[in-house]
Design an enzyme around this catalytic site. Structure first.
Site, mmCIF file in Angstrom:
data_model
loop_
_atom_site.group_PDB
_atom_site.id
_atom_site.type_symbol
_atom_site.label_atom_id
_atom_site.label_comp_id
_atom_site.label_asym_id
_atom_site.label_seq_id
_atom_site.Cartn_x
_atom_site.Cartn_y
_atom_site.Cartn_z
ATOM 1 N N GLY C 201 0.793 -1.213 0.000
ATOM 2 C CA GLY C 201 0.000 0.000 0.000
ATOM 3 C C GLY C 201 0.825 1.263 0.000
ATOM 4 N N ASP C 226 -4.938 -8.082 -7.496
ATOM 5 C CA ASP C 226 -4.721 -7.812 -6.079
ATOM 6 C C ASP C 226 -3.510 -6.916 -5.919
ATOM 7 O OD1 ASP C 226 -6.853 -9.545 -5.222
ATOM 8 O OD2 ASP C 226 -5.550 -11.181 -5.905
ATOM 9 N N LEU C 227 -3.733 -5.727 -5.434
ATOM 10 C CA LEU C 227 -2.683 -4.729 -5.307
ATOM 11 C C LEU C 227 -1.478 -5.297 -4.556
ATOM 12 C CD1 LEU C 227 -1.982 -1.771 -5.806
ATOM 13 C CD2 LEU C 227 -2.904 -1.267 -3.532
ATOM 14 N N ASP C 228 -0.302 -5.175 -5.132
ATOM 15 C CA ASP C 228 0.963 -5.582 -4.506
ATOM 16 C C ASP C 228 1.033 -7.082 -4.221
ATOM 17 O OD1 ASP C 228 1.591 -2.890 -4.506
ATOM 18 O OD2 ASP C 228 0.930 -2.572 -2.456
ATOM 19 N N GLU C 229 0.194 -7.852 -4.903
ATOM 20 C CA GLU C 229 0.169 -9.296 -4.648
ATOM 21 C C GLU C 229 0.600 -10.106 -5.866
ATOM 22 O OE1 GLU C 229 -0.536 -10.963 -1.859
ATOM 23 O OE2 GLU C 229 -1.001 -9.182 -0.669
#
Lengths: 284, 284, 284, 284
Positions: C201, C226-229
């Site tokens: 984040g 999925d953000l940063d995943e």
């Protein structure tokens, strides 16, 4: 940015230096922001880097002059002073490779460093367009054995005219004479593309390949009369394997050269580096 | 652990080697677990490490003999074979320093490596108690200029009697003669406490301190007649600063020596290292 | 540069794949330059990267089509093909920070990578002058919650018009919708300024400062919903200390971001990266 | 070793602290050997580590008491004092893994650290023989949910009886209650086998494998009530690839854990670590 004075001191150790320096600053109403010292016990030399913010009413220049006198006369120390408002003038010397050249200029332009690039010197025309694209003066002086002496004189005149305070050899492929170094009037920094003292001289990546090392390195150092023998400021390495031929070493090495040279320049510009004998003290 | 055969091959490159090796294994019912190859384009030498599990009904020894014949005769390759069930016999040669000594023995004892330490040779008595505490034979033979030749003969007899397959110089402070190397009958590995080719010979940490480098290193290599000139297997470095005197370098260096030597031994025991000319191929 | 075909294959493991692939190439007169494979034993998936030079008389495109059919039909493998003559089209998406932007463009311009930057997309005007200075198209589309859907459609049209084959988020400070990712038609790579999965984040350097870690990191990954995943391609770290405030972390981090992103892009452009599940295989 | 006093101070910043501390030492005839300070500008807390050799005629204990009073009363600083002659008593808490256990004990035995291991606490019998082989007391207390409270009381009695000044959890696989931490009366240090804050809790190497990270890490920290949330002293990482399964990560991780924990212990024993809030200042 805070208004501050940075003093770099060194000289024979004696009891109470730390107390006297801190005392002087305190008595003059200053506030110590950072202080770091080092004692070379073999040589009995004391080194200190101290940064303080003087009283708002005090003039930076007069306070630092007063401090210099104090340090000379009462502590018998050599002193180098920098002010937070200083913006040192840098010149680059380059040949054909442009990776360190772009890296350094982009760092200055982005405001990462408090400095000013005032021009580019080269023995080739290759980087003229890029230099002028950055709005920088470009002086092209080809060097041959015969012209070298004369060319170095012109280079020095040009550097002195511009008031250059740091010369960076950003992969400049000519050896500078001791005459040049004696007359240039400011520090000269070089990036050597090996982990010194391994692989001095020409074609260090080819030497590294030949020897079969498992790491390649780069070394930033101040230039002295002895080629590749000057005081080392910063070094780093990168892992390689049998899969990497000389060309891959050169490619991998470029990133290393940029990083190592930029770290050395940063420390120099932050007034963290003192050189003595053939070594450096690099304060954090 | 899976039942497998590892073959290390090298020789002049030629078209179709990869296909022929994979084909041979497939035709014999084997399943390739790992395969890695390398081509030295300057020398035109092909290297391969291939590991396969043969059919359960196949005897490891006969299948590997058959493969060796195939590789020699049809591919004109030199071959080295290891079996998953092999447990090579190691001897350590030490002087007074004990950090690499303990590190290696504890790794073997913990089951980290599939090997067996069969004894310790030393020119000093210092590590006898520790060796015997580990249940290891300890042969103490002091070395002088006069006795060296005779001592080396005794050392070789002792090593050959025990069937030693790898000799590790774990900070053994004597130079081995070419006579010793010619007769020992197995690879000899050394840890040198510098980043070779920097600081060959004695007292490398003192040399490093004197030169003012910003990183110290360690190098694991096979021993050849030329001191500190053998094929490098593994190297690494650690950051130092002006604050570190020679003693701190020695202390920091110990951790580096342990790590670098243990990584080199691991790769050797995993049959990942091929040496040729004065270099190594170290497969992942 | 040698004329060659690179194939990336993956699928359920089965006996003899290595032999069959090498056999096919050999029978077609090709010469294997590199081959590397990997078996994920938990998932029983086989991965291979193989590069070969076909017969001079063979057309690269038809030979690679033939190979693809063979691998699909006879080995049940998914295949991705690249040719030595390919020069993939890259688009950059940026916001205000320019360090990764300059770094990537200068690498392409220097010939370090065999690729072509075809334009720059941004939600700000800041990098227009620099982009146009490099001769690059610049599309500025401000993004708000309300316009996001519409803007993404325009971005996709622009990217598809230009035939972009890799989108690099070079510190683009907007989250891309799954709609965008489903329609963009090529891989999207991002640089996250932390050592994922730590500090996902916003403001990771501030989070790192708050937690008091001793190393900061950067992570290059493919972008998924999925953000940063997404699958991680490359990571690295740099040492910090209590002396570094959030601003120093940001400055130190810039060098890390440039290095990590450039290494990931290099590997992608060399066709060394396969992603599966949420992980990557990155061949050497 | 030189006869010296080390003082660690911290408290609200105020002008002139450095001058006053240095002045006090100088007036008492002492000679500053090292001094390092840090200002947390966000919290306005000043930290200092100062080491000095007092006059030969001065008693170390009385001089350090006098300094403590001065620092408390005139500077409003918290002070921690160590003397060069101190040899802190360490206890290890272990479960089954023995790599950190051997590493720490061998460092103490080799004289690398000025400390004394006074015993080993465990919830298993596994390391009894090794401990007793080193001549160390071994207290085995199995822990279950029901007995935990009672066992911790016995552990604390044992630690207090022995006058333990540092407890090291060398891969001790039980969570300590806040009751234990409140009553143990000395710092407790732990090694966590991940790069915190990534992968807290159980089986971090399996978590790392699952996420597909490209580096694994280890973190040494002081233990607080919040599991894996205490102040970080030291961290490091090692490169891995898709080739490494969970078992290889565990093996590679062992070396990392030993190194990181030993560096943290070294810094603690050199009185270089101050913890405040949930962070540490680690002087060089």
């Amino acid at each position: 940015m805070e208004r501050s004075i940075i003093a770099l001191l060194y000289g024979p150790d004696q009891p109470g230096i730390v107390a006297k320096v801190a005392g002087w600053i305190h008595e003059n109403g200053g506030n110590v922001l950072h202080a770091d010292q080092h004692l070379d016990r073999q040589e009995n030399i004391f080194f200190q880097r101290v940064e303080w913010s003087p009283l708002p009413s005090h003039d930076l220049r007069s306070e630092s002059d007063a401090f210099s006198s104090f340090a000379h006369e009462e502590l018998d120390m050599k002193v180098r002073i920098a002010l937070s408002e200083d913006r040192p003038k840098i010149a680059l010397m380059v040949s054909k490779a442009d990776h360190c050249f772009h890296d350094l200029i982009l760092r200055v332009r982005s405001g990462e460093w408090n400095a000013k690039v005032v021009g580019v010197l080269s023995n080739h025309e290759d980087l003229r367009a890029a230099s002028e694209g950055y709005g920088l003066d470009y002086l092209h002086l080809p060097v041959t054995k015969e012209t070298k002496h004369e060319v170095e004189k012109q280079q020095i005149d040009w550097l002195r005219d511009k008031g250059v305070e740091l010369v960076i050899l950003a992969r400049y492929m000519q050896v500078l004479s001791s005459d040049f170094l004696n007359h240039v009037g400011c520090p000269v920094m070089n990036i050597h593309h090996s982990f010194l003292p391994s692989f001095v001289g020409a074609k260090p990546y080819h030497q590294a390949y030949q020897r079969g090392v498992k790491l390649i390195g780069a070394t930033a150092h101040y230039v002295t009369e002895d080629l590749d023998e000057g005081p080392i400021i910063e070094q780093d390495v990168a892992r390689i394997s049998h899969r990497h031929g000389p060309l891959e070493l050169i490619e991998k090495g470029r990133d290393l050269e940029k990083l190592v040279l930029s770290r050395a320049v940063r420390r120099h510009l932050q007034n963290c580096v003192l050189d003595y004998g053939n070594k450096t003290v690099v304060f954090d």
